[in-house]
Enzyme design. Structure first.
Site, PDB file in Angstrom:
ATOM      1  N   CYS A 385       1.049  -1.180   0.130  1.00 56.63           N
ATOM      2  CA  CYS A 385       0.167   0.213   0.198  1.00 56.63           C
ATOM      3  C   CYS A 385       0.854   1.342  -0.296  1.00 56.63           C
ATOM      4  O   CYS A 385       1.351   1.951  -0.625  1.00 56.63           O
ATOM      5  CB  CYS A 385      -0.641  -0.038   1.075  1.00 56.63           C
ATOM      6  SG  CYS A 385      -2.520   1.630   0.831  1.00 56.63           S
ATOM      7  N   HIS A 516      -3.547  -4.410  -0.079  1.00 57.90           N
ATOM      8  CA  HIS A 516      -2.874  -5.369   1.164  1.00 57.90           C
ATOM      9  C   HIS A 516      -3.032  -6.950   1.812  1.00 57.90           C
ATOM     10  O   HIS A 516      -3.974  -8.038   2.102  1.00 57.90           O
ATOM     11  CB  HIS A 516      -3.968  -4.690   2.664  1.00 57.90           C
ATOM     12  CG  HIS A 516      -3.501  -3.724   2.891  1.00 57.90           C
ATOM     13  ND1 HIS A 516      -2.725  -3.584   3.441  1.00 57.90           N
ATOM     14  CD2 HIS A 516      -3.949  -2.311   1.980  1.00 57.90           C
ATOM     15  CE1 HIS A 516      -3.018  -2.183   3.468  1.00 57.90           C
ATOM     16  NE2 HIS A 516      -3.278  -1.185   3.301  1.00 57.90           N
ATOM     17  N   GLU A 518      -1.952  -9.056   2.711  1.00 54.92           N
ATOM     18  CA  GLU A 518      -1.579  -9.797   3.746  1.00 54.92           C
ATOM     19  C   GLU A 518      -2.683 -10.268   4.510  1.00 54.92           C
ATOM     20  O   GLU A 518      -3.033 -11.157   5.378  1.00 54.92           O
ATOM     21  CB  GLU A 518      -0.860  -9.382   4.710  1.00 54.92           C
ATOM     22  CG  GLU A 518      -1.171  -8.035   5.633  1.00 54.92           C
ATOM     23  CD  GLU A 518      -1.698  -7.091   4.671  1.00 54.92           C
ATOM     24  OE1 GLU A 518      -1.324  -5.614   5.422  1.00 54.92           O
ATOM     25  OE2 GLU A 518      -0.940  -6.625   3.587  1.00 54.92           O
TER      26      GLU A 518
END
Length: 541
Positions: A385, A516, A518
């Site tokens: 990001c 993102h 993750e």
């Protein structure tokens, strides 16, 4: 609907906060999923905020983003990782949401001139929302975590609502599980059960008798202490479990299943006994305990004094480590200290540099220096990001010749706004839920590092940001050698494609994503960019 009427498990906590109700809820969900049930989990947060989107990371930890763009409590991330399911807006229920909805209904006249009260209107709203999630997600078992601590004033309407569930759904379809602290006094070498007794008494004072009690302590609670707790809390002795400190979170489903928690839930809910398949958790824990290699990654961030601000990031690194059969050690590097600090010293003992997301100007020049160091020294780099945005700014300044390039978030008067607000963001009023949020498609350029990692030409990743790479500068950046390896397929009503990922040729590993990834990483399905990043760092020796 399923093999049985829908079942509801309610998890409460006592004595102190931050005992680990979210991990217990997630572990129970994993145990039930391993038995083949369709499970969903709901987090109740008693705060008056509508969602977690406007909270400071130092106060609340990370904001976890769901597929449908909800900004939620970080426990929703635990649920997704342990249950290996996508959760949605309704899976995080707050006081703010409940009261806002009830007030709006009252204003529309939906209560037919009644006096609107906590009971039944607020409690009915809570129950309706829980049931709606269960129905929409076709869950056979719903695990509901009530945030906060029993005795908190703000939790009372939620406790009353879950108390009513037993009357509505029947004893055979509801289960109350209470997590409570048992302090261990090293001076006298004894476990103290009085706080637990008071906690259960408080819970019974609002009409809820727990069916199962889980005891949190530094060490495993001995059998005789568990029998004492059972006696004083009116819980069956084989329904009292110990949850001691463990080195790795992913040990907890195995630990609790080994003690018989899954069987206790089966008994309490009238479920057919099933032998669970927990082989993945066994394999993952084996790697965590005995990794073949170790790699050290620097995280150059601005919230390094609060690791929970990067919780999903840390878990994604752990998942990538498991896939690579390696232990990932994290070195926290304060981005502010990098602005004038010694980079060689900061990154001397690491094999990879990760720059995470964030908001605001604090520490930005330090992050830009970290991206430059990784680019020039050939250190594997992963930008997430804001980590993409600083990589683009750094490249624009020092490779593309765009002196003083910047983001308009940090310098509204920059002569080269390579990162800028998109037109639709200029009209946004307010902060909550107004960014580009949730799952968005990314089209991947064939032949790139990104393509090799994903093995596909289009994927969905989650987003949480307001600023984008300025399309007006993409051509000049590409001419200077920046590879745009991922773009949006095209936003509705607009022709241009927004940059989703950039990378560098002739570099061991330099990849940055606007998304993102993750948030979608799971222990059993790790994020491809993180797996590739850890593998590249391991190759640095």
């Amino acid at each position: 609907m399923g093999r049985y009427p829908r079942k509801y498990v309610f998890v409460t906590g006592g004595v102190v906060s931050s005992l680990g109700k979210g991990i217990l809820t997630s572990s129970l969900g994993a145990i039930l999923r391993a038995r083949g049930y369709r499970v969903t989990a709901i987090k109740i947060d008693p705060y008056v905020n509508v969602d977690a989107g406007t909270m400071r990371p130092y106060e609340h930890g990370e904001v976890f983003v769901t597929a449908d763009g909800a900004e939620t409590d970080l426990d929703i991330g635990h649920y997704e990782r342990f249950l290996d399911v996508d959760l949605f807006r309704g899976n995080n229920l707050t006081t703010g949401q409940v009261y806002l909805s009830v007030i709006q209904k009252e204003r529309r006249g939906e209560y037919l001139s009644q006096t609107v009260q906590v009971i039944p209107h607020i409690t009915d709203e809570i129950k309706d929302r829980i049931r709606q999630v269960a129905k929409e997600q076709e869950a056979e078992i719903v695990v509901v975590e009530v945030g906060g601590t029993v005795g908190d004033i703000e939790s009372l309407p939620f406790l009353e609502a879950i108390r009513q569930f037993r009357f509505d759904e029947g004893e055979e379809n509801t289960l109350y599980l209470h997590l409570t602290l048992v302090p261990y006094l090293s001076t006298s070498e004894e476990f103290k059960t009085k706080p637990t007794q008071h906690s259960v008494a408080t819970l019974r004072g609002v009409g809820i008798q727990p069916d199962i009690v889980v005891l949190r302590s530094e060490k495993e609670v001995p059998e005789e202490v568990r029998r004492k707790v059972a006696l004083f809390t009116n819980v069956r002795p084989n329904h009292v479990f110990s949850s001691p400190n463990v080195e790795h979170l992913y040990e907890i489903p195995l630990l609790l299943e080994g003690q018989g928690l899954g069987k206790a839930v089966e008994r309490a809910l009238g479920l057919e006994p099933v032998f669970p398949n927990l082989s993945f958790w066994q394999d993952a824990v084996a790697v965590l305990r005995n990794p073949e290699r170790t790699v050290r990654i620097a995280i150059a961030g601005k919230y390094v004094r609060m690791p929970d601000a990067y919780l999903s990031l840390l878990e994604a690194l752990k998942h990538a480590g498991i896939r690579n059969r390696a232990r990932v050690e994290v070195k926290w590097v304060d981005a502010e200290a990098l602005e004038n600090g010694d980079l060689d010293e900061a990154f001397r003992d690491v094999q990879g540099i990760l720059v995470p997301g964030g908001f605001g100007v604090r520490g930005i020049e330090g992050k830009i220096r970290a991206a430059r160091y990784a680019r020039e020294r050939g250190v594997p780099y992963l930008g997430i990001c804001l980590g993409l945005q600083v990589a683009v700014i750094e490249f624009a300044r020092h490779v593309a010749g765009l002196e003083k390039a910047n983001s308009t978030e940090f310098d509204p008067y920059t002569p080269h706004p390579v990162i800028d607000l998109m037109p639709e963001q200029l009209e946004v009023e307010g902060l909550g839920g107004t960014m580009r949020l949730g799952d968005w498609p990314m089209r991947i350029r064939p032949g790139t590092l990104l393509h090799r990692l994903y093995g596909r030409e289009e994927v969905m990743e989650r987003h949480r940001h307001r600023y984008e790479v300025n399309p007006a500068y993409v051509e000049v950046l590409e001419r200077a050698g920046l590879v745009v390896s991922g773009v949006t397929p095209g936003m509705k009503g607009r022709g241009e494609r927004l940059v989703e990922a950039v990378e560098l040729r002739d570099h061991p590993f330099f990849l940055a994503l606007q998304s993102h990834p993750e948030f979608k990483s799971r222990p059993m399905r790790p994020s491809p960019p993180f797996v590739g990043f850890v593998a590249a760092a391991l190759s640095q020796g």
